[in-house]
Design an enzyme around this catalytic site. Structure first.
Site, short mmCIF file in Angstrom:
data_model
loop_
_atom_site.label_atom_id
_atom_site.label_comp_id
_atom_site.label_asym_id
_atom_site.label_seq_id
_atom_site.Cartn_x
_atom_site.Cartn_y
_atom_site.Cartn_z
N TYR A 53 -10.05 7.61 -11.51
CA TYR A 53 -8.77 8.03 -10.93
C TYR A 53 -7.82 8.48 -12.03
O TYR A 53 -7.46 7.70 -12.92
CB TYR A 53 -8.13 6.90 -10.12
CG TYR A 53 -8.91 6.47 -8.89
CD1 TYR A 53 -9.97 7.24 -8.40
CD2 TYR A 53 -8.60 5.31 -8.21
CE1 TYR A 53 -10.69 6.85 -7.27
CE2 TYR A 53 -9.32 4.91 -7.08
CZ TYR A 53 -10.36 5.68 -6.62
OH TYR A 53 -11.06 5.28 -5.51
N TRP A 91 -12.17 2.97 3.05
CA TRP A 91 -11.14 3.90 2.57
C TRP A 91 -10.98 5.08 3.52
O TRP A 91 -11.83 5.32 4.37
CB TRP A 91 -11.43 4.37 1.15
CG TRP A 91 -12.75 5.05 0.93
CD1 TRP A 91 -13.96 4.45 0.72
CD2 TRP A 91 -13.01 6.47 0.87
NE1 TRP A 91 -14.94 5.39 0.54
CE2 TRP A 91 -14.39 6.64 0.63
CE3 TRP A 91 -12.20 7.60 1.01
CZ2 TRP A 91 -14.98 7.90 0.52
CZ3 TRP A 91 -12.80 8.86 0.89
CH2 TRP A 91 -14.17 9.00 0.65
N PRO A 140 -8.61 5.67 6.04
CA PRO A 140 -8.45 5.37 7.47
C PRO A 140 -7.80 6.52 8.24
O PRO A 140 -7.98 6.65 9.45
CB PRO A 140 -7.53 4.14 7.48
CG PRO A 140 -6.80 4.18 6.18
CD PRO A 140 -7.77 4.77 5.21
N GLN A 185 6.33 5.23 3.54
CA GLN A 185 4.95 5.37 4.05
C GLN A 185 4.26 4.02 4.08
O GLN A 185 3.57 3.68 5.03
CB GLN A 185 4.13 6.28 3.11
CG GLN A 185 4.25 7.75 3.40
CD GLN A 185 3.43 8.54 2.37
OE1 GLN A 185 3.34 8.17 1.20
NE2 GLN A 185 2.84 9.63 2.80
N ASN A 196 2.73 2.06 7.21
CA ASN A 196 1.32 1.65 7.28
C ASN A 196 1.18 0.17 7.61
O ASN A 196 0.32 -0.23 8.39
CB ASN A 196 0.62 1.92 5.93
CG ASN A 196 0.39 3.40 5.68
OD1 ASN A 196 0.50 4.22 6.60
ND2 ASN A 196 0.06 3.75 4.46
#
Length: 331
Positions: free
Chosen positions: A57, A210, A212, A294, A298
């Site tokens: 990443y 991962w 979703p 966000q 969530n």
């Protein structure tokens, strides 16, 4: 907002929050250290205890940012579960894959970037067909024996590869992979719902799933091929994902899910996240966020999980029609 629930990671004694936070895409690409600290603090406040990363990443920068942020926040290490993943470590011939060399060197490099003595979970980020599975199993056990990781797992491996790793581990009296990290959402279900089915019982396999929201498609924001400028699909290196999901048939299904979400008085994104978490084989759903708002949205998906009655799940299924065919069972 509902209180966070914690689930055992598969058949282990480790408990992870039903919703967790991942650094993919956002850390460094879209988020700096200051923002990262705010996001991580907000996640902890919401009860999240599992944070996911990978050596690839932002070419290691995501681990550095997460490590520095956690250090500056002064968290007690035992309060959180941290994972990272090994496979793509750099340009050299031995900087990638799952050889003993890269697993050991890659683990040490990740820990250095994270400024930690250990990670709780270490994943093999993809299967490596050019390395014997026995070599990988032995190397992952070496990492565990040295205390650099407590558990190991796989990401996007086939059921056959996971089974092979377990058979090798059992033959050698070693620890097998206790967790898999697959993509799982209303548009991608085969692995979780069919392929891995025998593994949940045989090996007590846990899942940290991962995507979703299918990279944002299931928020409904991509209606009629509209790609917002600040979204992930606007980033050059995610164009292929956009091409995969932003197609008429899928967007139509997403539009048809909206009335169900409206009826439950929740945003579509929360419905989609809650749907993933409602699968009893899912230990935790990894979410991502670039903004605090966000993340807060969530987290509200926790309130939606109890609303997913069998009737609602059937109605969702009638719209998406993505349920994979179950294998024939002969009695």
């Amino acid at each position: 907002m509902a209180n966070m629930q914690y689930r055992h990671l598969g058949r282990t004694g480790l408990k992870v929050s039903t919703l967790s936070f991942g650094a993919w895409v956002t850390f460094h690409n879209q988020v700096d250290i200051r923002d990262a600290k705010q996001l991580l603090a907000k996640a902890r406040e919401g009860g999240i205890n599992f944070f996911d990363n990978a050596e690839v990443y932002a070419s290691g920068r995501a681990e550095e940012i997460m490590g520095q942020a956690i250090k500056e926040l002064g968290w007690k290490r035992s309060d959180v579960v941290i994972s990272t993943k090994l496979f793509w470590g750099g340009p050299g011939p031995n900087d990638k894959g799952l050889s003993r060399k890269h697993i050991i060197e890659g683990t040490k490099a990740s820990l250095k970037r994270l400024e930690m003595d250990y990670v709780d979970l270490l994943f093999c980020h993809r299967p490596d067909v050019s390395t014997p599975i026995e070599e990988t199993v032995r190397a992952m056990n070496y990492v565990i024996d040295n205390g650099w990781a407590f558990y190991w797992g796989t990401s996007e491996w086939s059921a056959q590869q996971i089974t092979e790793a377990w058979e090798v581990a059992r033959r050698l009296g070693m620890i097998g992979p206790i967790v898999e990290q697959p993509e799982y959402n209303l548009l991608a279900r085969d692995k979780v719902e069919v392929e891995y089915l025998p593994l949940y019982n045989s090996y007590g396999l846990g899942l940290t799933t991962w995507s979703p929201l299918a990279s944002g498609v299931l928020t409904g924001k991509y209606s009629q091929k509209n790609v917002p400028a600040d979204s992930r699909f606007a980033l050059d290196n995610y164009k292929n994902l956009a091409n995969r999901f932003v197609v008429d048939d899928i967007l139509k299904k997403v539009d048809n899910l909206k009335p169900i979400a409206d009826e439950l008085k929740v945003p579509l994104s929360q419905l989609a996240i809650a749907w993933c978490a409602s699968n009893p084989n899912v230990s935790t759903v990894i979410t991502g966020a670039t903004r605090e708002s966000q993340l807060v949205e969530n987290l509200k998906a926790l309130d939606v999980i109890p609303k997913l009655t069998p009737d609602i799940l059937d109605r969702i299924e009638a719209v998406v029609q993505t349920k994979p065919k179950q294998p024939d069972v002969y009695r």
